[in-house]
Design a protein around this motif. Structure first.
Motif, PDB file in Angstrom:
ATOM      1  N   ASN A   2     131.073 101.435 198.502  1.00 15.68           N
ATOM      2  CA  ASN A   2     131.199 101.137 197.072  1.00 15.68           C
ATOM      3  C   ASN A   2     130.321 102.069 196.258  1.00 15.68           C
ATOM      4  N   HIS A   3     130.490 102.015 194.959  1.00 23.65           N
ATOM      5  CA  HIS A   3     129.848 102.990 194.082  1.00 23.65           C
ATOM      6  C   HIS A   3     128.434 102.604 193.656  1.00 23.65           C
ATOM      7  N   VAL A   4     127.920 101.468 194.104  1.00 23.80           N
ATOM      8  CA  VAL A   4     126.626 100.976 193.630  1.00 23.80           C
ATOM      9  C   VAL A   4     125.485 101.807 194.213  1.00 23.80           C
ATOM     10  N   ILE A   5     124.602 102.283 193.342  1.00 27.94           N
ATOM     11  CA  ILE A   5     123.360 102.938 193.769  1.00 27.94           C
ATOM     12  C   ILE A   5     122.208 101.950 193.689  1.00 27.94           C
ATOM     13  N   SER A   6     122.057 101.306 192.529  1.00 36.16           N
ATOM     14  CA  SER A   6     120.948 100.362 192.352  1.00 36.16           C
ATOM     15  C   SER A   6     121.154  99.596 191.052  1.00 36.16           C
ATOM     16  N   GLU A   7     120.218  98.691 190.772  1.00 34.27           N
ATOM     17  CA  GLU A   7     120.165  98.016 189.476  1.00 34.27           C
ATOM     18  C   GLU A   7     119.055  98.603 188.613  1.00 34.27           C
ATOM     19  N   ASP A   8     118.675  99.836 188.899  1.00 31.75           N
ATOM     20  CA  ASP A   8     117.661 100.547 188.118  1.00 31.75           C
ATOM     21  C   ASP A   8     118.314 101.063 186.837  1.00 31.75           C
ATOM     22  N   VAL A   9     118.218 100.258 185.787  1.00 29.86           N
ATOM     23  CA  VAL A   9     118.861 100.568 184.514  1.00 29.86           C
ATOM     24  C   VAL A   9     117.864 100.280 183.396  1.00 29.86           C
ATOM     25  N   PRO A  10     118.108 100.791 182.191  1.00 26.14           N
ATOM     26  CA  PRO A  10     117.216 100.475 181.073  1.00 26.14           C
ATOM     27  C   PRO A  10     117.051  98.972 180.868  1.00 26.14           C
ATOM     28  N   GLU A  11     115.878  98.574 180.431  1.00 30.35           N
ATOM     29  CA  GLU A  11     115.521  97.160 180.310  1.00 30.35           C
ATOM     30  C   GLU A  11     116.534  96.372 179.471  1.00 30.35           C
ATOM     31  N   GLU A  12     117.065  97.003 178.431  1.00 31.32           N
ATOM     32  CA  GLU A  12     117.989  96.285 177.540  1.00 31.32           C
ATOM     33  C   GLU A  12     119.275  95.852 178.249  1.00 31.32           C
ATOM     34  N   TRP A  13     119.577  96.484 179.398  1.00 29.50           N
ATOM     35  CA  TRP A  13     120.810  96.168 180.128  1.00 29.50           C
ATOM     36  C   TRP A  13     120.546  95.435 181.437  1.00 29.50           C
ATOM     37  N   LYS A  14     119.311  95.059 181.686  1.00 30.33           N
ATOM     38  CA  LYS A  14     118.978  94.417 182.959  1.00 30.33           C
ATOM     39  C   LYS A  14     119.867  93.196 183.194  1.00 30.33           C
ATOM     40  N   GLY A  15     120.362  93.091 184.405  1.00 27.04           N
ATOM     41  CA  GLY A  15     121.177  91.948 184.780  1.00 27.04           C
ATOM     42  C   GLY A  15     122.655  92.132 184.567  1.00 27.04           C
ATOM     43  N   ARG A  16     123.034  93.041 183.652  1.00 24.35           N
ATOM     44  CA  ARG A  16     124.458  93.222 183.376  1.00 24.35           C
ATOM     45  C   ARG A  16     124.917  94.668 183.536  1.00 24.35           C
TER      46      ARG A  16
END
Length: 275
Positions: free
Chosen positions: A62-76
């Motif tokens: 699958n295409h998932v690398i991580s949930e390392d994203v900007p804080e404003e988008w955490k969780g989604r």
């Protein structure tokens, strides 16, 4: 970061060599984005997809690398690989409903696949079928046949798309049935890595992309109680609305019930409490 694509529900941003897929709380029915968001919807879609990606990790990358994203988008939001997205919506159906039922009643077929006579709404099919559609950014996706997919992608890729779609649907259905849920149908998206590896992308077995029914209340011959977007489709069908922009405002009670159903299917499938 650069916004490179805005879909009906998801926004895609470029971040170096990766992309960040952000699921919003937007709600669309009949390819129209309604003006009223559903709280937590984007987070439910993202977290449920991540759970399913783990269930299928041995079947397909699958295409998932991580949930390392900007804080404003955490969780989604999910940090993902860049893929060459296959221009086909891969649909698996185990039960006859929705547009599949409409097609069957008119022709006896879905996407060129002949089905037994006498089926009624919500009947279980003798075996799940692959009923692909076009994938368009504007307008409506249209049903196509497996031969159409071959012409679009080549026979090897088309066969892999069909087989993987049915494998994922089959395993997902078994997992859901153990939890008292019927998955009537689902829509999947795949892409190709630079080396040609077929890779599962976008969302997986969510209430936006699938029909989920309560197994305890399942009875063919009628519409089923659903944990998914069908609830909003049914509400919108009671309105004097021609299914074009602009969509109607969604009442607070419909928003609340939609959120409750999305959260309930997340909790039912994953066994985890939504917080």
């Amino acid at each position: 970061m650069e916004l490179i694509r805005q879909g009906k529900v998801r926004d895609v941003y470029a971040d170096g060599g990766d992309v960040i897929l952000v699921a919003s709380d937007r709600l669309s029915v009949y390819d129209v984005v309604l003006p009223t968001p559903v709280p937590d919807k984007g987070a439910v879609l993202t977290q449920l997809s991540l759970w399913w990606f783990r269930q299928f990790a041995d079947l397909v990358p699958n295409h998932v690398i991580s949930e390392d994203v900007p804080e404003e988008w955490k969780g989604r939001a999910i940090r993902c690989e860049r893929l060459d997205i296959v221009p086909v919506e891969c649909v698996a159906r185990g039960y006859i409903t929705g547009s599949g039922l409409t097609s069957y009643e008119a022709t006896g077929e879905i996407s060129g696949i002949a089905l037994p006579p006498g089926l009624v709404e919500a009947d279980r099919l003798p075996a799940p079928v692959f009923t692909p559609t076009t994938k368009v950014d504007e307008g409506h996706d249209e049903p196509i046949t497996f031969d159409d997919v071959v012409r679009t992608t080549g026979e090897e890729t088309a066969t892999a798309l069909r087989d993987l779609t049915l494998e994922i649907y089959g395993r997902g259905s078994e997992i859901a049935r153990e939890r008292g849920v019927v998955i009537a149908d689902t829509k999947l998206e795949f892409g190709l890595r630079a080396d040609g590896t077929l890779t599962l992308a976008d969302e997986v077995l969510t209430p936006d992309s699938s029909r989920f029914w309560k197994a305890s209340e399942y009875a063919p011959g009628r519409a089923q109680w659903s944990f998914d977007k069908q609830y909003v489709r049914d509400w919108s069908s009671t309105l004097d609305w021609d299914r074009t922009y602009p969509g109607p405002e969604v009442p607070a009670d419909v928003v609340a019930e939609t959120r409750a159903r999305y959260v309930e299917i997340y909790e039912t499938l994953t066994g985890e409490k939504w917080t």
